[in-house]
Enzyme design. Structure first.
Site, mmCIF file in Angstrom:
data_model
loop_
_atom_site.group_PDB
_atom_site.id
_atom_site.type_symbol
_atom_site.label_atom_id
_atom_site.label_comp_id
_atom_site.label_asym_id
_atom_site.label_seq_id
_atom_site.Cartn_x
_atom_site.Cartn_y
_atom_site.Cartn_z
ATOM 1 N N ASP A 23 64.034 10.378 -36.390
ATOM 2 C CA ASP A 23 63.579 9.771 -37.642
ATOM 3 C C ASP A 23 62.059 9.716 -37.662
ATOM 4 O O ASP A 23 61.395 10.287 -36.807
ATOM 5 C CB ASP A 23 64.191 8.376 -37.803
ATOM 6 C CG ASP A 23 64.531 8.053 -39.252
ATOM 7 O OD1 ASP A 23 63.618 8.096 -40.101
ATOM 8 O OD2 ASP A 23 65.703 7.763 -39.541
ATOM 9 N N HIS A 43 61.381 3.681 -41.527
ATOM 10 C CA HIS A 43 62.777 4.075 -41.694
ATOM 11 C C HIS A 43 63.512 4.166 -40.355
ATOM 12 O O HIS A 43 64.649 3.692 -40.215
ATOM 13 C CB HIS A 43 62.825 5.426 -42.422
ATOM 14 C CG HIS A 43 64.165 5.829 -42.913
ATOM 15 N ND1 HIS A 43 65.044 6.566 -42.143
ATOM 16 C CD2 HIS A 43 64.791 5.620 -44.087
ATOM 17 C CE1 HIS A 43 66.148 6.793 -42.828
ATOM 18 N NE2 HIS A 43 66.027 6.235 -44.018
ATOM 19 N N SER A 86 71.615 6.303 -45.059
ATOM 20 C CA SER A 86 70.677 6.088 -43.952
ATOM 21 C C SER A 86 71.169 4.981 -43.047
ATOM 22 O O SER A 86 70.958 5.019 -41.832
ATOM 23 C CB SER A 86 69.297 5.690 -44.495
ATOM 24 O OG SER A 86 68.509 6.805 -44.745
#
Length: 541
Positions: free
Chosen positions: A224, A264, A463
């Site tokens: 990520d 994220h 996600s």
């Protein structure tokens, strides 16, 4: 038209078009492109231009020219600058009107039957210089031709692919990816009364599974944007292992974020394996985290390297909450819904290496978020890869989240947040509002608004669903580490709750194999998955 072929000779070429209104500018290696383009001559050449894309690691910026600009004149002005290596047209995907960048790197794989000396002889014959011999496939290289620039490289690679000795050959094509997040408690882990005093019973039954397993001894690699590995929820001996940064320019920084926008990965990692020490538990709180920072565009050499690294450094599970750009989930007319996104051969081979060679041949279990476009996941070369588990999102009403992608390749769902669909027919108007999303880790320390450990209640989309499913796989392997990748995949199918609603229509119905286009095999049930693994007698672990 420009053709690029990500497959073999028999594969379908990927057709791109030149866009005269877009301009790509690349500096010489080691030169600061931002400083270069701030000089007076560059400012004149870029007058009225809009910066659309900056790929820092490749020294490339893409600008949109004003309507009345002369592209040839602007290119000529930029090419005179001493630090500019290339200024030229940008290739565009005609279906989505999104820019596709190419670098000087070429991925080339010879057939497995060739000897090393034969491979080197052909590379020399073609005038190619080796940049990397990749470790995840036989007779495979990233190479470059010192005398070829611009789109000529596309035609050359297509010609070279016609040779019988060459299996794959294409330029490194870069496209902007998209993180699989949307918008908001630990209701995904257990039956919960949320803040507006409504009881939610739509979890993956994780709390009950923790009585039997918490993922001890298992390594989850999360690929990520960045990771706050100093967060208290990732503290403890052996919690963080094999950390790596695949961004060439910032490799020494490690996987940590360089700004507050790179958050994220921290949230995704928290869903998978946060300790549960202060404010949020991961699905597998005793599992180790392998944080792999990757911010380069889709299709890059670094992308493939990340999968090889994960497998080579001992990851049991790989979780990826990103993928191609997608259409707007609430706009059925968005042309991006039908976009077919092929995998670069380098990435495909690296995924296959991890899936077959990882875990000493048992295979890494690889997860991708299915996507948030309310579109067919089968068009996504990442999520639909046959050795990948595509994870969709289900909401607090035991239904598919409105944005969640669907299709044959969807394997399962995991609880996540939802959005209210503008069409009242999509959900009965009598349903209560959805919860805000999933509670997980957020940036702490210098990037946080406070000095206390940071958390968020607003992580959602596939996600969030993807690392949740990866966490359940860690619980399974924690009690039965001898299971191979296919056995884990089957446990995850067999453990599912068959959720849905009568008005889902044909896509929501389960077929004779227990599969639905909307839900895959259903919503994961962690307790049942662990119980099935414990009952399995196929290995001695």
């Amino acid at each position: 038209m420009v053709e690029v072929n990500f497959g073999t000779q028999r594969g379908r070429p990927f057709v791109l078009e030149k866009n005269r209104q877009l301009l790509a500018v690349r500096s010489h290696a080691g030169k600061n492109l931002t400083h270069t383009l701030c000089c007076e001559s560059a400012l004149s050449a870029l007058e009225g231009c809009e910066l659309l894309l900056h790929v820092e690691d490749a020294d490339v910026q893409v600008f949109k020219l004003p309507l009345n600009a002369d592209p040839s004149q602007r290119k000529a002005m930029l090419r005179k600058l001493p630090d500019v290596r290339f200024a030229g047209s940008v290739l565009m995907d005609p279906r989505t009107q999104e820019p596709v960048l190419y670098t000087e790197n070429i991925f080339l794989k010879f057939t497995d039957s060739l000897k090393a000396t034969q491979c080197l002889a052909i590379l020399d014959e073609l005038g190619l210089m080796i940049k990397q011999q990749v470790p995840y496939a036989a007779n495979a290289f990233f190479v470059h031709h010192p005398d070829v620039q611009g789109i000529d490289i596309c035609a050359l690679t297509c010609d070279w692919l016609k040779r019988d000795e060459i299996e794959y050959c294409h330029p490194e094509m870069l496209r902007q990816g998209q993180r699989r997040a949307i918008h908001a408690n630990q209701w995904h882990l257990k039956k919960t009364t949320v803040t507006y005093q409504v009881e939610i019973d739509a979890s993956a039954n994780v709390e009950a599974a923790h009585e039997l397993a918490q993922g001890a001894g298992i390594v989850i690699a999360v690929i990520d944007d960045a990771f706050d590995i100093d967060h208290p929820e990732f503290a403890g001996e052996g919690k963080v292992v094999g950390a790596q940064n695949f961004d060439r320019r910032n490799a020494k920084q490690g996987p940590r974020p360089k700004n507050a926008f790179e958050r994220h990965g921290t949230a995704a990692a928290g869903v998978a394996c946060a300790n549960g020490q202060d404010g949020a538990s991961g699905v597998a709180p005793q599992a180790s985290l392998m944080p792999l920072k990757l911010t380069k565009p889709l299709g890059s050499r670094a992308e493939a390297d990340a999968f090889f690294w994960a497998a080579d450094q001992g990851a049991d599970i790989i979780s990826c909450s990103w993928g191609p750009a997608e259409g707007h989930w609430a706009d059925p007319s968005d042309p991006r819904h039908t976009q077919v996104f092929p995998l670069a051969a380098s990435t495909r081979l690296a995924i296959e290496y991890a899936a077959t060679k990882g875990r000493n041949g048992k295979g890494c279990v690889i997860f991708f978020g299915a996507g948030n476009g309310n579109e067919c996941v089968d068009n996504d070369g990442y999520s639909s890869h046959p050795q990948v588990i595509a994870v969709g999102a289900s909401n607090d009403q035991n239904r598919r989240s409105a944005y969640s992608d669907y299709g044959k390749a969807l394997w399962c769902c995991f609880p996540s947040g939802d959005l209210q669909h503008p069409d009242p027919k999509f959900k009965p108007a009598t349903l209560i509002p959805q919860t805000r999303g999933i509670r997980t880790t957020d940036l702490s320390g210098s990037f946080a608004a406070q000095t206390l450990p940071a958390y968020t209640d607003s992580f959602s989309g596939t996600s969030s669903a993807c690392p949740g499913a990866a966490g359940i796989a860690a619980l399974v392997l924690g009690v039965k580490p001898g299971l191979d990748r296919e056995a884990v995949r089957q446990v995850l199918a067999d453990c599912c709750d068959k959720i849905g609603h009568a008005d889902d229509g044909p896509l929501g119905r389960y077929d004779e194999n227990g599969h639905s286009h909307y839900y895959g095999h259903g919503r994961l049930n962690a307790l049942r998955a662990v119980q099935m693994a414990l009952a399995d007698r196929s290995d001695t672990d």
